[in-house]
Design a protein around this motif. Structure first.
Motif, PDB file in Angstrom:
ATOM      1  N   LEU A  22       0.843  -1.207   0.000  1.00 61.79           N
ATOM      2  CA  LEU A  22       0.000   0.000   0.000  1.00 61.79           C
ATOM      3  C   LEU A  22       0.876   1.254   0.000  1.00 61.79           C
ATOM      4  O   LEU A  22       0.615   2.211  -0.741  1.00 61.79           O
ATOM      5  N   GLU A  23       1.921   1.237   0.823  1.00 61.11           N
ATOM      6  CA  GLU A  23       2.822   2.395   0.885  1.00 61.11           C
ATOM      7  C   GLU A  23       3.527   2.594  -0.454  1.00 61.11           C
ATOM      8  O   GLU A  23       3.678   3.720  -0.927  1.00 61.11           O
ATOM      9  N   LEU A  74       2.354   1.696  -3.426  1.00 58.61           N
ATOM     10  CA  LEU A  74       1.372   2.170  -4.421  1.00 58.61           C
ATOM     11  C   LEU A  74       1.016   3.641  -4.180  1.00 58.61           C
ATOM     12  O   LEU A  74       0.485   4.300  -5.070  1.00 58.61           O
ATOM     13  N   GLY A  75       1.304   4.125  -2.987  1.00 57.87           N
ATOM     14  CA  GLY A  75       1.129   5.558  -2.723  1.00 57.87           C
ATOM     15  C   GLY A  75       2.032   6.405  -3.608  1.00 57.87           C
ATOM     16  O   GLY A  75       1.756   7.584  -3.860  1.00 57.87           O
TER      17      GLY A  75
END
Lengths: 112, 112
Positions: B24-25, B27-28
């Motif tokens: 998730l980080e 894809l940020g």
């Protein structure tokens, strides 16, 4: 943003179950034995013991043996880790939106 | 405090893994293919596909097939459910502390 990953794994994992979240909410009203916790959920003592162990390993609750029963109460864990990670993630999403907004503005400016 | 329990289970469960949080980080910073995601973690494509599926089911990411690859990007999920539950729990802890403080004050008053 990645801090104490193992503690975070345990906290998020413990919260990923509706019975365990409900147990935490119940213990917010006061301490309870495992039997008292199991009853309203209609689950076995063995099942509740497992949930209690997961919550205890995540340091969300503390238990104490009193005679032949085990009394459970909320621990001092204020979900600082969950709160910290979640807030960091939301901030990152906001910054992304801001960058996207700036890009749109610049594209608009260039096409005028 | 108990809202959309299944969605909360999925979100908390998806976040209970350090690789998934790191994805998730990552894809940020921008979208990525599954191969690009797998590489820095040194895990197999099959392993990363499983993580991606869990994140997708929790609606934390969206994926799109582009030719022979699958591109992943963050979804619109702002962790409102996690944020809401966590804040409610912290509020409950605060109220408990307040009640305990009041009780202490009253006990002190009575013993004076």
């Amino acid at each position: 943003m990645v801090q104490y990953p193992q503690q975070l794994d345990r906290t998020f994992g413990a919260l990923a179950d509706p019975t365990r979240r409900a147990v935490l909410e119940r213990l917010g009203q006061g301490s309870a034995t495992i039997t008292e916790l199991a009853e309203p959920f209609g689950i076995t003592l063995t099942g509740m013991k497992k949930h209690v162990r997961v919550l205890e390993e995540a340091q969300l609750i503390a238990t104490e043996k009193v005679g032949r029963t085990r009394r459970c109460r909320l621990g001092p864990h204020r979900l600082e880790d969950v709160h910290g990670w979640t807030e960091g993630y939301r901030r990152m999403l906001d910054e992304r939106l801001d960058r996207f907004g700036e890009l749109l503005e610049r594209t608009k400016g260039a096409s005028q």
